[in-house]
Design a protein around this motif. Sequence first.
Motif, short mmCIF file in Angstrom:
data_model
loop_
_atom_site.label_atom_id
_atom_site.label_comp_id
_atom_site.label_asym_id
_atom_site.label_seq_id
_atom_site.Cartn_x
_atom_site.Cartn_y
_atom_site.Cartn_z
N GLY A 37 40.72 -2.92 8.96
CA GLY A 37 40.57 -4.31 8.58
C GLY A 37 41.65 -4.72 7.60
O GLY A 37 42.64 -4.02 7.41
N LEU A 38 41.46 -5.86 6.97
CA LEU A 38 42.40 -6.32 5.96
C LEU A 38 42.29 -5.45 4.71
O LEU A 38 41.21 -4.91 4.41
N THR A 43 34.97 -1.66 5.39
CA THR A 43 35.06 -1.01 6.69
C THR A 43 33.64 -0.69 7.14
O THR A 43 32.89 -0.02 6.42
N ILE A 44 33.27 -1.17 8.30
CA ILE A 44 31.94 -0.96 8.85
C ILE A 44 31.95 0.35 9.64
O ILE A 44 32.88 0.62 10.40
N VAL A 45 30.92 1.17 9.47
CA VAL A 45 30.78 2.42 10.22
C VAL A 45 29.62 2.23 11.19
O VAL A 45 28.45 2.15 10.77
N ILE A 111 33.51 12.85 8.62
CA ILE A 111 34.48 12.26 9.55
C ILE A 111 34.96 10.92 9.02
O ILE A 111 36.16 10.60 9.05
N THR A 112 34.04 10.11 8.51
CA THR A 112 34.42 8.81 7.93
C THR A 112 35.39 8.99 6.78
O THR A 112 36.41 8.29 6.68
N ALA A 113 35.09 9.95 5.89
CA ALA A 113 35.97 10.19 4.73
C ALA A 113 37.36 10.63 5.18
O ALA A 113 38.37 10.21 4.60
N LYS A 114 37.43 11.46 6.22
CA LYS A 114 38.73 11.91 6.73
C LYS A 114 39.52 10.74 7.30
O LYS A 114 40.74 10.62 7.08
N ILE A 115 38.84 9.88 8.06
CA ILE A 115 39.53 8.73 8.64
C ILE A 115 40.01 7.78 7.55
O ILE A 115 41.13 7.27 7.59
N VAL A 116 39.16 7.54 6.56
CA VAL A 116 39.54 6.68 5.43
C VAL A 116 40.79 7.20 4.76
O VAL A 116 41.72 6.44 4.43
N LYS A 117 40.85 8.52 4.56
CA LYS A 117 42.01 9.12 3.88
C LYS A 117 43.26 9.08 4.75
O LYS A 117 44.33 8.65 4.28
N GLY A 120 44.55 5.58 5.29
CA GLY A 120 44.86 4.83 4.08
C GLY A 120 44.01 3.59 3.91
O GLY A 120 44.49 2.55 3.43
N LEU A 121 42.74 3.68 4.27
CA LEU A 121 41.85 2.53 4.17
C LEU A 121 41.33 2.37 2.74
O LEU A 121 41.08 3.35 2.05
N HIS A 122 41.16 1.14 2.33
CA HIS A 122 40.65 0.85 1.00
C HIS A 122 39.53 -0.18 1.13
O HIS A 122 39.50 -0.96 2.06
N GLY A 123 38.65 -0.18 0.18
CA GLY A 123 37.54 -1.11 0.22
C GLY A 123 36.23 -0.39 0.48
O GLY A 123 36.21 0.82 0.76
#
Length: 373
Positions: A37-38, A43-45, A111-117, A120-123
């Motif tokens: 997203g922006l 980020t919705i899981v 898995i979510t934490a790995k994808i976020v890292k 480079g997702l923030h929020g």
Amino acid sequence: MSTMRPTPTQHDLDGLLASELLVEASGVPAIAYVRAGLPGAPTIVGLPGGGHLARVFYGHPGSRAEDFLDFWLEQRGLGLIALSYPSDHRAFRRRLTALTVTDWANAAAVITAKIVKTRGLHGPIVPIGWSMAGRASRAFNVAARPLGLGMPGFIALAATPPLPGMVGADPEGVPFTEEGFWRTGSNDADSLSARNESFLRDINWKGTEIIDAAAYAEYYIVNTPIRLRGEPNQRPGLDRNSLLDTIADLGTFAFPEYPFTGVIAPTHTTDARHALTDQATWGFLNSQKFFSEYSAAKPMPALDWSQLRELALQLPTRLCRYVEGGHFFFLGRDGAAQTASHIQDLCNQLEHLQGRGKWESTNLPQTPAGPVG
């Protein structure tokens, strides 16, 4: 709507769409769909219910994008990570028929934490659980804490909470496949189960076809690990299958470990249990969570006692929204747009309730957001 498949790719031959990837954590695989997203936006899981892949959130080849949540979440700047639990889908090499709610929630959080890292997702990270996926709300919240995921809460879409006994038990038991999965559907469009025939009518209730029988059978339906259902005594001989085992797996009475939960419920008699009880049931759990936060003297909004009491009384309605329709109210242009609007609003409500401020969307491009319910 066209249901013609595109030219097969290697992903397609493995049972995955080109937009999907197979991921794994703690020995538990999942099919993942990721769209950022922006910057700074939630980020919705997306966690799907029994018998379904997470494609219910983003669609299949030949479908109309605006009939699915992902399209409208993107219009609002929200990202989406949609995760399909391991099932008998051909993409999964191992058959985890006895997978528990805790196993799945732990893996989904990692898995979510790995994808976020890696992306480079923030929020904030806000899981939405549809139907059976509500069972994982507490376990996902517990798993998210040590991973550093900023999770202000959970959003239930016609979802059943981690309270066993809420789903009626068939005295003859549920059917199983030869592999040992809970038989929740058939992948043959000509012989859909009565359950999935009913679901298909619910999906297309307005008369405009969103998903046809062939696409539904090919792209969405799977058979499910029985313990994800969150009910005891579903299969004779299955280890950890008693009521006490189920309560321990769900963490039913660990109220401080629950997230605050926003609720989006249907309105139709075809999904009477969720239409009539979701506000009260999740409202009870939110009240217990609120009291546990107060008792532990954790940071709360700077309110006096009368304001705190008023807030507690308001929680069941403040965190609940309705969308016209049945169990699949979030499918179809109007339902998807309204649900995305409610998700954004509930994200803001959950952030405010946690005292973390409010994510503002004033930097969004001026794109049509659809009707608001």
